[in-house]
Design a protein around this motif. Structure first.
Motif, PDB file in Angstrom:
ATOM      1  N   TYR A  80     -48.299  17.680 -38.306  1.00  0.00           N
ATOM      2  CA  TYR A  80     -48.120  19.118 -38.074  1.00  0.00           C
ATOM      3  C   TYR A  80     -46.817  19.303 -37.311  1.00  0.00           C
ATOM      4  CZ  TYR A  80     -48.799  24.007 -37.379  1.00  0.00           C
ATOM      5  OH  TYR A  80     -48.615  25.371 -37.445  1.00  0.00           O
ATOM      6  N   ILE A  92     -46.818  21.983 -42.474  1.00  0.00           N
ATOM      7  CA  ILE A  92     -47.358  20.684 -42.902  1.00  0.00           C
ATOM      8  C   ILE A  92     -46.693  20.376 -44.243  1.00  0.00           C
ATOM      9  CG2 ILE A  92     -49.411  19.316 -43.435  1.00  0.00           C
ATOM     10  CD1 ILE A  92     -51.056  21.371 -41.852  1.00  0.00           C
ATOM     11  N   ASN A 104     -50.266  15.258 -47.577  1.00  0.00           N
ATOM     12  CA  ASN A 104     -50.151  16.681 -47.235  1.00  0.00           C
ATOM     13  C   ASN A 104     -50.262  17.582 -48.457  1.00  0.00           C
ATOM     14  OD1 ASN A 104     -49.798  16.017 -44.576  1.00  0.00           O
ATOM     15  ND2 ASN A 104     -47.578  16.335 -44.560  1.00  0.00           N
ATOM     16  N   LYS A 112     -55.753  22.609 -42.942  1.00  0.00           N
ATOM     17  CA  LYS A 112     -54.550  23.038 -42.222  1.00  0.00           C
ATOM     18  C   LYS A 112     -54.913  23.554 -40.832  1.00  0.00           C
ATOM     19  CE  LYS A 112     -51.918  24.277 -46.368  1.00  0.00           C
ATOM     20  NZ  LYS A 112     -51.301  25.391 -47.146  1.00  0.00           N
TER      21      LYS A 112
END
Length: 258
Positions: A80, A92, A104, A112
């Motif tokens: 992050y 991300i 990701n 998220k």
């Protein structure tokens, strides 16, 4: 529960008395084991995609030279990016310049949010606490400084800039730093290069300084100038002198107002 075995941020030099807080969001390339290296391996895990090369070394030296606390990220920005809000498309990243990040890709909103809660939220809580502490220690003008680095080559284009001083709405510190640098003539410097607020990079400045009416500046350093401990220390020596002069200018400006 994710996040219980590793801290999102470290507070370095907490006893520092200067009315300055340093923040290095992209200080670490650490990817917690539960994320399975995000599907990456080899050089990608240590590349600039994972962290800002040299930035932590510079920031730690600045913490010592300025007697200022430093909030340093402990988790890779690939997990992050703490310099982005949750709604940012690159908070991300599924791809970073030339590198795909399989871990990701296709994340759900719940996934998220979990990354945000376990990385972003505690990181910025530490930053808030550090700023509150420094503000309480002195009524002198305060400065928030975020420390970053950038690649010499980006999408095939070579960058000649050495140091960029970036700002959000409040440009006082960045303009003072640029004037000092131009008088010294040591490095190629500019304001709002190689990025600017329009690129979404001043999130931390806005969140912690603009929201409180505090002076702030983001420093971007070309990473081939700071990619060893020795060169990072040399750069920190230079930047410490510049920032001390910036603080003197801010103090003088406040004195004129009163």
């Amino acid at each position: 529960m994710l996040g219980t075995a590793w801290p999102a941020a470290a507070l370095i030099g907490a006893a520092g008395m200067a009315p300055i807080v340093l923040v290095c969001e992209h200080a670490s390339h650490f990817i917690p084991p539960e994320y399975g290296a995000l599907g990456l391996e080899g050089d990608a895990l240590l590349s600039h995609a994972a962290w800002d090369i040299g930035a932590l070394d510079v920031a730690k030296c600045l913490s010592t030279r300025l007697d200022a606390p430093l909030v340093a990220g402990q988790v890779s920005r690939l997990v992050y990016d703490c310099n982005r809000p949750l709604e940012a498309p690159d908070c991300i990243p599924a791809r970073s310049e030339l590198i795909d990040i399989p871990g990701n890709a296709g994340l759900s909103d719940t996934q998220k949010q979990q990354r945000f809660d376990t990385v972003h939220t505690p990181f910025h809580a530490v930053a808030d606490q550090a700023i509150d502490r420094q503000l309480a220690r002195s009524d002198a003008p305060f400065l928030l400084v975020t420390v970053h680095s950038f690649t010499p080559v980006y999408h095939g284009q070579r960058r000649t800039l050495d140091i960029g001083y970036l700002h959000d709405r409040n440009s006082r510190a960045a303009e003072a730093a640029l004037k000092i640098e131009q008088e010294l003539g040591v490095f190629q410097t500019a304001i709002n290069e190689p990025y600017a607020a329009r690129d979404g990079v001043t999130y931390s400045l806005a969140k912690h300084a603009e929201s409180r009416g505090l002076d702030n500046v983001m420093i971007e350093i070309r990473n081939d100038l700071i990619d060893t401990p020795a060169t990072a220390e040399t750069m920190a020596d230079h930047l410490a002198k510049t920032l001390k002069q910036v603080m003197e200018n801010l103090t003088s400006s406040e004195a004129v107002k009163t």
